[in-house]
Scaffold this motif. Structure first.
Motif, mmCIF file in Angstrom:
data_model
loop_
_atom_site.group_PDB
_atom_site.id
_atom_site.type_symbol
_atom_site.label_atom_id
_atom_site.label_comp_id
_atom_site.label_asym_id
_atom_site.label_seq_id
_atom_site.Cartn_x
_atom_site.Cartn_y
_atom_site.Cartn_z
ATOM 1 N N MET A 237 0.827 -1.198 0.000
ATOM 2 C CA MET A 237 0.000 0.000 0.000
ATOM 3 C C MET A 237 0.865 1.252 0.000
ATOM 4 O O MET A 237 0.638 2.192 -0.780
ATOM 5 C CB MET A 237 -0.928 0.006 1.217
ATOM 6 C CG MET A 237 -1.897 1.181 1.253
ATOM 7 S SD MET A 237 -2.758 1.332 2.838
ATOM 8 C CE MET A 237 -1.454 2.083 3.838
ATOM 9 N N VAL A 238 1.891 1.284 0.862
ATOM 10 C CA VAL A 238 2.781 2.452 0.931
ATOM 11 C C VAL A 238 3.519 2.626 -0.386
ATOM 12 O O VAL A 238 3.628 3.732 -0.921
ATOM 13 C CB VAL A 238 3.763 2.294 2.110
ATOM 14 C CG1 VAL A 238 4.850 3.366 2.058
ATOM 15 C CG2 VAL A 238 3.007 2.366 3.439
ATOM 16 N N ARG A 239 4.022 1.521 -0.928
ATOM 17 C CA ARG A 239 4.820 1.598 -2.152
ATOM 18 C C ARG A 239 3.975 1.964 -3.369
ATOM 19 O O ARG A 239 4.316 2.862 -4.136
ATOM 20 C CB ARG A 239 5.509 0.245 -2.377
ATOM 21 C CG ARG A 239 6.426 0.190 -3.594
ATOM 22 C CD ARG A 239 7.128 -1.143 -3.713
ATOM 23 N NE ARG A 239 6.204 -2.235 -4.000
ATOM 24 C CZ ARG A 239 5.875 -3.180 -3.130
ATOM 25 N NH1 ARG A 239 6.380 -3.166 -1.902
ATOM 26 N NH2 ARG A 239 5.024 -4.139 -3.459
ATOM 27 N N GLU A 240 2.855 1.269 -3.563
ATOM 28 C CA GLU A 240 2.071 1.432 -4.784
ATOM 29 C C GLU A 240 1.258 2.725 -4.802
ATOM 30 O O GLU A 240 0.861 3.181 -5.872
ATOM 31 C CB GLU A 240 1.154 0.227 -4.969
ATOM 32 C CG GLU A 240 1.920 -1.070 -5.238
ATOM 33 C CD GLU A 240 0.993 -2.274 -5.341
ATOM 34 O OE1 GLU A 240 -0.246 -2.075 -5.302
ATOM 35 O OE2 GLU A 240 1.519 -3.400 -5.449
ATOM 36 N N HIS A 241 0.999 3.306 -3.632
ATOM 37 C CA HIS A 241 0.200 4.531 -3.585
ATOM 38 C C HIS A 241 1.051 5.768 -3.287
ATOM 39 O O HIS A 241 0.517 6.838 -2.998
ATOM 40 C CB HIS A 241 -0.934 4.393 -2.563
ATOM 41 C CG HIS A 241 -1.995 3.424 -2.998
ATOM 42 N ND1 HIS A 241 -1.865 2.065 -2.833
ATOM 43 C CD2 HIS A 241 -3.190 3.617 -3.627
ATOM 44 C CE1 HIS A 241 -2.931 1.470 -3.310
ATOM 45 N NE2 HIS A 241 -3.751 2.378 -3.809
ATOM 46 N N GLY A 242 2.366 5.603 -3.405
ATOM 47 C CA GLY A 242 3.260 6.751 -3.318
ATOM 48 C C GLY A 242 3.263 7.465 -1.975
ATOM 49 O O GLY A 242 3.490 8.678 -1.919
ATOM 50 N N LEU A 243 3.037 6.739 -0.883
ATOM 51 C CA LEU A 243 3.095 7.356 0.441
ATOM 52 C C LEU A 243 4.550 7.515 0.865
ATOM 53 O O LEU A 243 5.423 6.739 0.440
ATOM 54 C CB LEU A 243 2.346 6.495 1.458
ATOM 55 C CG LEU A 243 0.831 6.341 1.223
ATOM 56 C CD1 LEU A 243 0.255 5.330 2.201
ATOM 57 C CD2 LEU A 243 0.131 7.673 1.351
ATOM 58 N N PRO A 244 4.870 8.504 1.714
ATOM 59 C CA PRO A 244 6.244 8.636 2.211
ATOM 60 C C PRO A 244 6.652 7.366 2.965
ATOM 61 O O PRO A 244 5.807 6.692 3.560
ATOM 62 C CB PRO A 244 6.178 9.841 3.164
ATOM 63 C CG PRO A 244 4.899 10.535 2.855
ATOM 64 C CD PRO A 244 3.972 9.530 2.278
ATOM 65 N N ASP A 245 7.935 7.055 2.925
ATOM 66 C CA ASP A 245 8.407 5.865 3.635
ATOM 67 C C ASP A 245 8.350 6.098 5.139
ATOM 68 O O ASP A 245 8.907 7.081 5.645
ATOM 69 C CB ASP A 245 9.844 5.530 3.229
ATOM 70 C CG ASP A 245 9.914 4.948 1.832
ATOM 71 O OD1 ASP A 245 8.914 4.329 1.405
ATOM 72 O OD2 ASP A 245 10.952 5.105 1.176
ATOM 73 N N PRO A 246 7.706 5.196 5.884
ATOM 74 C CA PRO A 246 7.720 5.305 7.343
ATOM 75 C C PRO A 246 8.899 4.520 7.915
ATOM 76 O O PRO A 246 9.668 3.908 7.162
ATOM 77 C CB PRO A 246 6.402 4.629 7.719
ATOM 78 C CG PRO A 246 6.285 3.530 6.697
ATOM 79 C CD PRO A 246 6.890 4.076 5.414
ATOM 80 N N VAL A 247 9.023 4.512 9.214
ATOM 81 C CA VAL A 247 9.872 3.520 9.871
ATOM 82 C C VAL A 247 8.953 2.361 10.241
ATOM 83 O O VAL A 247 7.813 2.558 10.690
ATOM 84 C CB VAL A 247 10.573 4.112 11.117
ATOM 85 C CG1 VAL A 247 11.664 5.061 10.698
ATOM 86 C CG2 VAL A 247 9.596 4.807 12.057
ATOM 87 N N GLN A 321 -7.881 2.711 2.053
ATOM 88 C CA GLN A 321 -7.032 2.790 3.248
ATOM 89 C C GLN A 321 -5.823 3.697 3.010
ATOM 90 O O GLN A 321 -5.383 4.417 3.911
ATOM 91 C CB GLN A 321 -6.566 1.385 3.657
ATOM 92 C CG GLN A 321 -7.698 0.399 3.912
ATOM 93 C CD GLN A 321 -8.805 0.992 4.769
ATOM 94 O OE1 GLN A 321 -8.553 1.422 5.898
ATOM 95 N NE2 GLN A 321 -10.020 1.019 4.247
ATOM 96 N N ALA A 322 -5.290 3.670 1.782
ATOM 97 C CA ALA A 322 -4.183 4.574 1.457
ATOM 98 C C ALA A 322 -4.636 6.031 1.564
ATOM 99 O O ALA A 322 -3.885 6.896 2.036
ATOM 100 C CB ALA A 322 -3.666 4.276 0.048
ATOM 101 N N THR A 323 -5.871 6.301 1.151
ATOM 102 C CA THR A 323 -6.404 7.659 1.262
ATOM 103 C C THR A 323 -6.538 8.074 2.719
ATOM 104 O O THR A 323 -6.243 9.227 3.086
ATOM 105 C CB THR A 323 -7.778 7.747 0.565
ATOM 106 O OG1 THR A 323 -7.605 7.420 -0.820
ATOM 107 C CG2 THR A 323 -8.374 9.131 0.694
ATOM 108 N N VAL A 324 -6.947 7.161 3.569
ATOM 109 C CA VAL A 324 -7.067 7.454 5.002
ATOM 110 C C VAL A 324 -5.708 7.835 5.589
ATOM 111 O O VAL A 324 -5.570 8.825 6.324
ATOM 112 C CB VAL A 324 -7.671 6.246 5.754
ATOM 113 C CG1 VAL A 324 -7.584 6.454 7.274
ATOM 114 C CG2 VAL A 324 -9.115 6.016 5.335
#
Length: 346
Positions: A237-247, A321-324
């Motif tokens: 989800m983080v990778r495919e929806h372009g979210l910033p990388d978390p720890v 969920q990525a939008t949330v």
């Protein structure tokens, strides 16, 4: 004319192929076949045979797996005035009998759902059929009657009513003592995408199977498998929806203070945490939920936004969920700065 002769016989040509080969005595009567004719056809060496009480196979050879499934459903289904003989269809549309208050469950259901760890249908000596608890039926021949206070909504598989995977698993596990087989079935349910671990454990708990050591061991493996799959979906989800990388997978602590709890992903600059809810619905569910709620409340008092995700939501609505999560990250600039916390790997 006698009491076995119908007033308006229904032609056999309107039945599907399998339903021309497997019929109840009531269906035969509705097609103009008298009891005397049935007895004559089922004589030793005759062209028909009685496969179950009141259910007949209209050929002399062994039944196919499809014929056995329809036979056990015909035996277990509640009789109605038109049981197995629906309203007359169009000329090119065959009858597809409805099976009221009966569905395939257990290992046969898992095989129909496509499980590779369950045996072929023809190798099963008995086929489990789920019926309401108060039905007056007994197990006989190749039918094993399984009773339940409330029937689940069946899935339609190859035109047959089949118990949902979690219920079918519970009914299968109830008759299994081989720990390796139980583990393979439970693992395939999750790995194959048939259902989430929580729904399986809920059914096992409802069936009072979580007191059996080999089942408990298999459930522990199931939960580990389910968490690994959920974590993989979160990474995607983080990778495919372009979210910033978390720890990832970290513990949060106050400087020199108490442990605040672990989270599955954390964005320190935005003070946003994601927590996967992979709880199993067992006897201690209330206590576990209270622990989740206390941790979330404590973190939010410190200014940390906690996004709670379930494996099912990640599977069925990853975009949503990525939008949330993205909304929570964007809203961080409008909030008061969060308390400083120490982030440690876990």
């Amino acid at each position: 004319m006698n009491h076995n002769t119908p007033l308006t016989p229904r032609p056999l040509r309107h039945l599907t192929e399998v339903h021309r080969r497997v019929l109840t005595v009531a269906q035969l009567r509705s097609h103009g076949v008298t009891a005397a004719v049935v007895s004559e056809q089922c004589r030793p060496g005759g062209p028909w045979q009685q496969i179950l009480p009141g259910v007949f196979l209209l050929h002399p050879g062994p039944p196919t797996s499809e014929e056995r499934l329809h036979a056990v459903l015909l035996y277990a289904a509640r009789e109605t005035p038109s049981a197995g003989v629906p309203v007359q269809p169009g000329a090119d549309e065959p009858h597809r009998p409805g099976y009221t208050e009966a569905m395939i469950t257990g290992l046969a259901a898992l095989t129909l759902h496509g499980f590779s760890a369950s045996p072929p249908l023809l190798s099963l000596e008995r086929i489990d059929v789920l019926v309401p608890r108060l039905r007056r039926l007994r197990s006989t021949g190749c039918v094993n009657i399984v009773r339940t206070p409330a029937l689940p909504t069946p899935c339609q598989v190859t035109g047959l009513p089949v118990a949902p995977v979690p219920r079918a698993l519970a009914d299968a596990v109830a008759g299994l003592s081989d720990a390796a087989v139980v583990r393979r079935l439970l693992t395939e349910a999750v790995r194959g995408g048939h259902c989430e671990p929580a729904s399986v454990v809920r059914e096992l708990n409802r069936a009072k199977l979580l007191t059996r050591p080999h089942v408990v061991d298999a459930v522990d493996s199931l939960l580990a498998e389910g968490r690994a799959i959920a974590e993989d979906r979160l990474y995607r989800m983080v990778r495919e929806h372009g979210l910033p990388d978390p720890v990832w997978n970290v513990d949060l602590r106050l400087p020199g203070g108490p442990h605040l709890g672990g989270v599955d992903a954390y964005w320190p600059e935005q003070a946003v945490a994601v927590e996967l809810d992979t709880r199993a619905p067992r006897q201690d569910e209330d206590a576990l939920w209270s622990e989740y709620a206390r941790k979330r409340e404590y973190l939010e008092r410190l200014g940390i936004t906690v996004v709670h995700l379930t494996p099912r939501k990640l599977r069925d609505a990853m975009d949503q969920q990525a939008t949330v999560v993205r909304t929570a990250l964007m809203a961080s600039g409008d909030r008061d700065p969060a308390a400083y916390v120490v982030v440690l790997p876990r």
